[in-house]
Design an enzyme around this catalytic site. Structure first.
Site, PDB file in Angstrom:
ATOM      1  CB  SER A 127      -9.935   0.259  -7.935  1.00  0.00           C
ATOM      2  OG  SER A 127      -9.321   1.195  -8.782  1.00  0.00           O
ATOM      3  CB  SER A 165     -22.853   6.431 -15.399  1.00  0.00           C
ATOM      4  OG  SER A 165     -22.720   5.447 -14.391  1.00  0.00           O
ATOM      5  N   GLY A 179     -16.033   4.280  -4.193  1.00  0.00           N
ATOM      6  CA  GLY A 179     -15.378   4.960  -3.077  1.00  0.00           C
ATOM      7  C   GLY A 179     -15.118   4.054  -1.890  1.00  0.00           C
ATOM      8  CG  ASP A 238      -6.153   1.319  -8.070  1.00  0.00           C
ATOM      9  OD1 ASP A 238      -5.447   0.607  -7.333  1.00  0.00           O
ATOM     10  OD2 ASP A 238      -6.747   2.346  -7.679  1.00  0.00           O
ATOM     11  CD  GLU A 294      -3.077  -0.446   0.084  1.00  0.00           C
ATOM     12  OE1 GLU A 294      -3.263  -0.043  -1.080  1.00  0.00           O
ATOM     13  OE2 GLU A 294      -3.530  -1.508   0.515  1.00  0.00           O
ATOM     14  CG  HIS A 295      -0.058   4.930   0.446  1.00  0.00           C
ATOM     15  ND1 HIS A 295      -0.335   6.224   0.091  1.00  0.00           N
ATOM     16  CD2 HIS A 295      -1.199   4.439   0.967  1.00  0.00           C
ATOM     17  CE1 HIS A 295      -1.588   6.517   0.411  1.00  0.00           C
ATOM     18  NE2 HIS A 295      -2.143   5.439   0.937  1.00  0.00           N
ATOM     19  CB  THR A 296       4.574   0.178  -2.453  1.00  0.00           C
ATOM     20  OG1 THR A 296       3.414  -0.599  -2.773  1.00  0.00           O
ATOM     21  CG2 THR A 296       4.964  -0.083  -1.005  1.00  0.00           C
TER      22      THR A 296
HETATM   23  P1  ADP Z   1     -12.701   4.059  -5.838  1.00  0.00           P
HETATM   24  O1  ADP Z   1     -11.868   3.908  -7.057  1.00  0.00           O
HETATM   25  O2  ADP Z   1     -12.024   3.572  -4.610  1.00  0.00           O
HETATM   26  O3  ADP Z   1     -14.064   3.464  -5.959  1.00  0.00           O
HETATM   27  P2  ADP Z   1     -12.391   6.821  -6.523  1.00  0.00           P
HETATM   28  O4  ADP Z   1     -12.662   8.093  -5.789  1.00  0.00           O
HETATM   29  O5  ADP Z   1     -11.025   6.569  -7.024  1.00  0.00           O
HETATM   30  O6  ADP Z   1     -12.905   5.624  -5.602  1.00  0.00           O
HETATM   31  O7  ADP Z   1     -13.340   6.749  -7.787  1.00  0.00           O
HETATM   32  C1  ADP Z   1     -14.738   6.871  -7.624  1.00  0.00           C
HETATM   33  C2  ADP Z   1     -15.279   7.832  -8.665  1.00  0.00           C
HETATM   34  O8  ADP Z   1     -15.206   7.218  -9.968  1.00  0.00           O
HETATM   35  C3  ADP Z   1     -16.759   8.112  -8.491  1.00  0.00           C
HETATM   36  O9  ADP Z   1     -16.966   9.156  -7.561  1.00  0.00           O
HETATM   37  C4  ADP Z   1     -17.178   8.494  -9.905  1.00  0.00           C
HETATM   38  O10 ADP Z   1     -16.790   9.820 -10.186  1.00  0.00           O
HETATM   39  C5  ADP Z   1     -16.326   7.566 -10.758  1.00  0.00           C
HETATM   40  N1  ADP Z   1     -17.028   6.319 -11.086  1.00  0.00           N
HETATM   41  C6  ADP Z   1     -16.702   5.078 -10.695  1.00  0.00           C
HETATM   42  N2  ADP Z   1     -17.572   4.161 -11.203  1.00  0.00           N
HETATM   43  C7  ADP Z   1     -18.478   4.842 -11.921  1.00  0.00           C
HETATM   44  C8  ADP Z   1     -19.640   4.483 -12.708  1.00  0.00           C
HETATM   45  N3  ADP Z   1     -20.035   3.205 -12.830  1.00  0.00           N
HETATM   46  N4  ADP Z   1     -20.323   5.460 -13.308  1.00  0.00           N
HETATM   47  C9  ADP Z   1     -19.912   6.744 -13.181  1.00  0.00           C
HETATM   48  N5  ADP Z   1     -18.854   7.147 -12.483  1.00  0.00           N
HETATM   49  C10 ADP Z   1     -18.132   6.227 -11.852  1.00  0.00           C
HETATM   50 MG    MG Z   2      -9.992   4.834  -7.380  1.00  0.00          MG
END
Ligand code: ADP
Ligand code: MG
Length: 387
Positions: free
Chosen positions: A131, A61, A127, A177, A27-29
């Site tokens: 990823s 989406s 979130g 990722d 992690e964070h590497t």
């Molecule tokens: P994680 O990758 O851990 O889920 P991130 O903050 O890196 O969190 O990415 C999440 C963001 O990616 C969401 O807030 C949105 O903007 C975008 N995203 C991810 N999946 C979708 C999707 N299926 N449709 C629209 N936007 C998405």
């Molecule tokens: Mg992400």
């Protein structure tokens, strides 16, 4: 008579998907040119693509209930990214940024490729540290690579995803990722050298060992573009500079004594996390190969302690998830992802999954935390064309 060389029929529609990922360890590497060991999971983001003949790109989406759709000319992408990215609603910068990065990477004239409509659907929790961002990038990159006939390999598609995330979205993340989402294999992890992008597929063997990988989503939201992520990156760069190396990857555990003499306590602890975490990734891969997955529990535990105490990116919910899972019999557990929220993982005997789940839920209730979402994940296939 020589056969005529007719071009293959142009691809005008299809469905592609790419998975989220869990980082087993490391992690964070990634942005320190080091080692990571993630695997792709069975939760995926799909994109349905149809071409259009007006040179425009539209994205919508289910995530935003079809609202916040964006439609613009492919020739506009260059003017928007990266300087004017704020004009685009954040979620749409991921797929539009990938389109931009792909055209840039291949030097393709945007007027020479067909316009596209892209519609996304996903079951990757957003979130949660799984990823969803790499999943939407990987699905988009795979679809456009095929339909635009760009001929890029999976590593190049991962690079385009990273560039989109860094420059079009504005999140300073590494390439782990995207590589996991592009290269994932059933029952295997991707051991990745983030400096060379050399990737090895390593059997995980969870099922034969009677083990499950449990994800404990704390529901505490993290954000990459704000908060401590940038500060941690800056500390790592500072540490590398003080030690006179290009990246923390170039340090060994034996160098830490000297590092401690040269830098302030906070910078030193950030450096110590990264240097020991790189070693734990190497140890985890070697241990898996020699002794199987049950033997890596201690490394998972040590990784969590390092993130909690040295890198200081855990939160009380993640610590409780890890501690309560372990107390209920998990073989090992750690927070996963960038930190400040998101998910923990626990390696658990198949029969113990209900007991560990119940124990973590009870601990969260007692602490007054919101109920976590707990589920198993299986190492799965990377990005692909589905239809
Ligand atoms: P994680 O990758 O851990 O889920 P991130 O903050 O890196 O969190 O990415 C999440 C963001 O990616 C969401 O807030 C949105 O903007 C975008 N995203 C991810 N999946 C979708 C999707 N299926 N449709 C629209 N936007 C998405
Ligand atoms: Mg992400």
């Amino acid at each position: 008579m020589t056969p005529t060389n007719s071009a293959p029929p142009a691809l005008t529609a299809g469905t592609w998907s790419a998975p989220g990922r869990v980082n087993l360890i490391g992690e964070h590497t990634d942005y320190n040119d080091g080692f990571v060991f993630p695997f792709a999971i069975e939760y995926r983001t799909s994109v349905a693509l149809t071409t259009r003949d007006d040179g425009r790109i539209s994205v919508r989406s289910a995530f935003t209930h079809g609202e916040d759709a964006v439609d613009l000319a492919l020739t506009e992408l260059d003017a928007i990214f990266p300087e004017r990215r704020d004009e685009i609603v954040e979620w749409a910068r991921y797929p539009l940024g990938v389109a931009w990065a792909l055209l840039q990477a291949t030097g393709t004239d945007p007027a020479s490729v067909p316009g596209v409509d892209l519609t996304f659907a996903s079951d990757v929790p957003v979130g949660a540290g799984l990823s969803s961002s790499a999943a939407i990038e990987g699905a988009t990159a795979s679809a456009l690579n095929d339909v635009w006939g760009l001929g890029l390999d999976r590593v190049a598609l991962a690079r385009a995803g990273r560039r989109a995330e860094n420059e079009a979205v504005g999140a300073p993340t590494g390439i782990m990722d995207q590589m996991a989402s592009m290269l994932g294999r059933v029952d295997a992890g991707i051991f990745l050298d983030c400096r060379t992008l050399d990737a090895q597929v390593v059997d995980l063997g969870f099922a034969p060992a009677g083990l499950e990988l449990l994800v404990i989503d704390t529901k505490v939201k993290h954000a990459h573009s704000t908060g401590g992520y940038g500060e941690r990156r800056a500390a790592c760069e500072r540490g590398a500079e003080i030690m006179g190396v290009a990246a923390l990857r170039d340090l060994e555990v034996d160098d830490l004594a000297r590092a401690q003499e040269l830098m302030d306590d906070v910078t030193f602890r950030r450096v110590r996390h990264v240097v020991t975490e790189d070693q734990r990734v190497l140890d985890a891969v070697a241990t898996l190969r020699s002794d199987g997955p049950r033997a890596i529990g201690g490394l998972l535990d040590a990784s969590h302690a390092s993130m909690r105490d040295d890198f200081e990116i855990s939160v009380p919910e993640l610590d409780l998830a890890v501690d309560s899972a372990r107390a209920a019999g998990a073989v090992g557990a750690r927070m996963t992802g960038g930190g400040f929220g998101g998910a923990a993982i626990a390696l658990v005997d198949h029969e113990l999954v209900p007991a560990v789940t119940a124990a973590v839920e009870a601990a969260f209730a007692t602490a007054g935390f919101a109920a976590p979402h707990i589920f198993t994940v299986n190492p799965s296939e990377g990005a692909r064309r589905d239809a």
